[in-house]
Design an enzyme around this catalytic site. Structure first.
Site, PDB file in Angstrom:
ATOM      1  CG  ASP A   1      27.769  -1.048  49.452  1.00  0.00           C
ATOM      2  OD1 ASP A   1      28.596  -1.119  50.370  1.00  0.00           O
ATOM      3  OD2 ASP A   1      26.955  -0.122  49.340  1.00  0.00           O
TER       4      ASP A   1
ATOM      5  CB  SER B   1      28.919   2.338  50.959  1.00  0.00           C
ATOM      6  OG  SER B   1      27.696   2.551  50.308  1.00  0.00           O
TER       7      SER B   1
END
Length: 515
Positions: free
Chosen positions: A219, A37
């Site tokens: 993610d 991320s």
């Protein structure tokens, strides 16, 4: 090294850790990098700077300027419905728009993963950018390895190098930072941007039928927000495991979730009452539209029609008709929702819901949405984080080789360490700095430059502290005296810590800092 997720809080804290490693002369010793991320943004920026042969200081200044000057969400919203000529997808997609922000020349440009796969000058034995694929709930790795048998992807959906080399780095960043709630899934390969010489059809042909419907990616923090698991697997069969530095901006939350207070009154309007009011409004607007139309025709036939009558009859009539149509459309959509519920759970919810007041129903929705967000964004991730750290602590290869660099480290009381080495205790200024860093929200923008400075400084100071703590846990004959293996590093760290922590108690004669 692993760089955790956490938006710009993570990206900037990690930049501080890299900057400190550079200052200590340790940055070239990083042989493995795994990112998630916000950590992927920093990791990709650093790798691209190495591909271009830029010195670290130039990379730092350029990337720092990009972080301070780029609001990813605001710019992605601006481009949400523009420039959708890509073959990949025609629907509006916020994560696709964010990928286009990452692909600007000021950041990743149109660079492709093939540059990373083919590069000969990179210092890494293992380089992994992590996402999560939603078909099997597994980690999906955009990976470059010195081992020729390793392929990107995962064991369920391996990614051929012939396809991986054409993947845009901006799409890697988007897939890795596509957090639930903020973004929709990024579908591979359909929503990735492919070059003219290797279009989507070519990618699908190479990938095979299992990718026909697309692989939804989100993610990497959903699977492992610290990016540690990938490194444990990558170095599992290493003859000598390297030291594992975990740069982690997960914060401690005393209270993850509080129930929103109920409204002071339940109210008296029920959903059934709203339904009857909607019916009444429908018939009134329909009757108004018919009456206005009839009067308009009647006046026209009498020859008394004037231009201004259009605003007396036609415009109000059209508005009344539009309201009536909208009410019918809304009712049909609610019937679709009820039919879906009946299909999924074999329950007709309306007879029970109709008795609820509007405020009761709204509160039920609020409680479900807020608790679900807390579950996915905090509780699940907290549990996974604990499991990951347990696996590291139990791995015999990494015993004594773990350096967890947690954003809240300087706010904790390490009493045994401070008792033995009083000079290690952070002063009030450093504790306050770490506390401010912990309070930074998980966003993809900064509201002021102070946020950046706080996070980067916290990253530098925290890594200095944990590296010193790591050395102090080793036998003294490895670092205390001149000529010992780690003596020079220990002295550099001591000097740096004295600069970060001028309020610390003097070290007296024990372990004097080299001039």
């Amino acid at each position: 090294m692993s760089l955790s997720g956490g938006g710009y809080r993570a990206a900037t804290f990690h930049l501080g850790t890299l900057r400190f490693l550079h200052g200590m002369g340790l940055l070239p010793d990083v042989v493995g990098l795994s990112t998630v991320s916000g950590g992927t943004l920093t990791g990709l920026a650093w790798v691209v700077s190495q591909l271009d042969g830029k010195p670290f200081t130039e990379f730092h200044d350029t990337y720092a300027g990009w972080l301070k000057g780029t609001n990813v969400i605001a710019e992605a919203l601006t481009g949400l419905t523009s420039d959708r000529e890509h073959q990949s997808h025609t629907w509006a997609s916020l994560i696709r728009s964010a990928a286009d922000v990452y692909s600007r020349r000021s950041f990743l440009d149109d660079r492709r993963f093939g540059e990373v796969l083919d590069a000969s000058g990179l210092q890494f034995q293992e380089l992994i950018f992590n996402a999560t694929e939603f078909h099997t709930g597994s980690d999906f790795r955009f990976r470059r390895s010195d081992r020729p048998d390793v392929r990107p992807g995962n064991k369920n959906t391996p990614l051929p190098r012939s396809v991986a080399r054409h993947v845009r780095l901006a799409d890697v960043a988007a897939a890795s930072s596509c957090f639930p709630g903020g973004f929709e899934p990024l579908v591979f390969p359909q929503q990735f941007h492919w070059p003219r010489e290797f279009p989507l059809d070519a990618a699908l042909q190479e990938l095979g039928p299992e990718f026909t419907q697309g692989l939804p990616l989100m993610d990497g923090g959903i699977y492992d927000n610290q990016g540690v698991d990938s490194l444990l697997l990558a170095f599992d069969d290493a003859r000598l495991a390297p030291t594992l530095v975990i740069s982690d901006v997960s914060t401690k939350e005393k209270r993850i979730y509080d129930v929103p207070p109920n409204p002071t009154k339940r109210g008296w309007v029920t959903l059934n009452g709203v339904s009857w009011m909607a019916w009444g409004l429908f018939f009134l607007t329909l009757a108004s539209a018919l009456c206005l139309g009839w009067r308009a025709v009647d006046d026209a036939l009498d020859g008394g029609w004037e231009l201004g009558d259009a605003f007396v009859y036609i415009v109000p009539g059209l508005l009344s008709a539009a309201v009536a149509v909208a009410l019918v459309w809304a009712r049909l959509r609610l019937q679709d929702v009820n039919a879906l519920l009946r299909k999924q759970v074999d329950i007709d919810a309306w007879p029970s819901f109709r008795k609820l007041t509007v405020l009761e129903f709204a509160q039920m929705l609020v409680l479900r949405v807020t608790s679900s967000l807390a579950l996915t964004s905090s509780i699940f991730m907290k549990r996974v984080r604990g499991l990951i750290y347990d696996s590291v602590s139990q791995d015999p290869d990494f015993q004594g080789r773990q350096v967890p660099t947690l954003i809240y480290t300087l706010t904790e009381d390490h009493a045994p360490l401070y008792s033995k080495h009083p000079w290690m205790k952070p002063g009030p200024r450093l504790v306050a700095l770490a506390g401010q860093a912990c309070q930074m929200p998980t966003t993809l923008w900064f509201t002021n430059e102070t946020q950046f400075t706080t996070l980067e400084s916290a990253g530098e100071a925290t890594l200095c502290f944990v590296l010193l703590r790591h050395l102090l846990q080793l036998p003294p004959d490895q670092y205390e005296k001149e000529g010992q293996p780690l003596h020079d590093l220990f002295q550099r760290l001591r000097a740096a810590w004295a600069g970060f922590n001028p309020e610390a108690l003097p070290a007296r004669a024990q372990h004097p800092v080299a001039a």
